[in-house]
Design an enzyme around this catalytic site. Structure first.
Site, mmCIF file in Angstrom:
data_model
loop_
_atom_site.group_PDB
_atom_site.id
_atom_site.type_symbol
_atom_site.label_atom_id
_atom_site.label_comp_id
_atom_site.label_asym_id
_atom_site.label_seq_id
_atom_site.Cartn_x
_atom_site.Cartn_y
_atom_site.Cartn_z
ATOM 1 N N ARG A 103 54.590 -47.221 7.756
ATOM 2 C CA ARG A 103 54.228 -47.013 6.357
ATOM 3 C C ARG A 103 52.914 -46.254 6.328
ATOM 4 N NH1 ARG A 103 52.680 -51.813 2.080
ATOM 5 N NH2 ARG A 103 50.746 -51.882 3.257
ATOM 6 N N THR A 107 49.787 -43.414 0.981
ATOM 7 C CA THR A 107 50.841 -43.231 -0.031
ATOM 8 C C THR A 107 51.782 -44.440 -0.114
ATOM 9 O OG1 THR A 107 52.377 -42.279 1.552
ATOM 10 C CG2 THR A 107 50.862 -40.747 0.470
ATOM 11 N N ASP A 201 47.797 -57.527 8.307
ATOM 12 C CA ASP A 201 48.705 -56.541 8.907
ATOM 13 C C ASP A 201 49.439 -57.204 10.070
ATOM 14 O OD1 ASP A 201 49.621 -54.481 10.810
ATOM 15 O OD2 ASP A 201 48.783 -53.117 9.320
ATOM 16 N N ASP A 204 49.240 -55.463 13.549
ATOM 17 C CA ASP A 204 47.901 -55.576 14.140
ATOM 18 C C ASP A 204 47.652 -56.999 14.635
ATOM 19 O OD1 ASP A 204 47.615 -52.977 13.388
ATOM 20 O OD2 ASP A 204 45.944 -53.308 12.006
#
Ligand SMILES: O=P(O)(O)OC[C@H]1O[C@H](OP(=O)(O)OP(=O)(O)O)[C@H](O)[C@@H]1O
Ligand SMILES: O=c1cc[nH]c(=O)[nH]1
Ligand SMILES: [Mg+2]
Length: 211
Positions: A103, A107, A201, A204
């Site tokens: 992703r 945006t 995330d 991560d």
């Protein structure tokens, strides 16, 4: 689209530790693995089986075994990879395909950088794995690709979902045979497209920032 939120104290307990920012990567990976196995139990409720004759030490009887064609499990890289072992532990006959998707954090648009799965998925049940359903862009694109290849029953197993993403999936995948199984539908997305309260995330936290 069907949505199934798994309401179970063990799921809630593991999810709470997963959300905690103090949880290290090794523990995060272990908990994600355990949570998937619990979600997989619900996600495979309609897995196709066929009747089989066997003999117990006492008598002949009939039972069931998983049907052919084999189900396909598709983790969405990176973070979905952390869900693969927990899923195939319950579905040992499954075949595994891979989708690499990222992703764009500006945006929020998803793009695909790797695809490795059968061209023809006619008549196949497919289980897609991704810990996060945020805006829904990633899962909608992944599932549209599976349906284009002929999959006739798709179940997405996600650890967390945002209401915004669920709504997008309902709209974009209306009329398709899709089920979403999740441990929680959280409150909302924040201005950066992160799930709130979420867990940060997922990629991560599993593997590091990849920078
Ligand atoms: O619903 P969306 O708004 O599309 O967001 C969800 C996606 O974002 C994360 O992946 P990311 O792009 O961070 O890739 P990674 O797994 O490699 O970290 C997550 O694992 C989903 O794939
Ligand atoms: O909260 C979020 C949203 C998208 N991707 C993640 O890893 N976490
Ligand atoms: Mg990521």
């Amino acid at each position: 689209m069907r949505l199934h939120v798994v309401d179970h104290p063990l799921v809630a307990h593991k999810l709470t530790t997963l959300r905690d920012k103090r949880t290290d990567s090794a523990t995060f990976r272990r908990l994600a693995d355990e949570l998937v196995t619990l979600l997989a139990y619900e996600a495979t409720r309609d897995v196709r089986t066929e009747q089989v004759d066997i003999e117990t030490p006492v008598t002949p009887t009939t039972g069931v075994k998983l049907s052919y064609p084999r189900p396909l499990v598709v983790p969405i890289l990176r973070a979905g990879l952390g869900m693969l072992d927990g899923m195939v532990r319950l579905l040992p006959t499954a075949e595994v395909g891979f989708l690499g998707m990222i992703r764009n954090e500006e945006t929020l648009e998803a793009s695909t950088y790797a695809t490795r799965m059968p061209e023809d998925l006619s008549g196949r049940q497919v289980y897609v794995l991704d810990p996060m359903l945020a805006t829904g862009g990633t899962l909608v694109a992944a599932i549209q690709e599976l349906i284009k290849r002929g999959a006739d029953d798709v179940t997405a197993v996600v650890l967390l979902a945002a209401p915004e993403g669920v709504e997008v999936m309902e709209r974009e995948l209306a009329g398709t045979p899709v089920t979403v199984v999740t441990a929680s539908v959280d409150e909302r997305l924040n201005e950066n497209g992160y799930i709130v309260p979420g867990l940060g995330d997922a990629g991560d936290r599993m593997y590091g920032s990849a920078e």
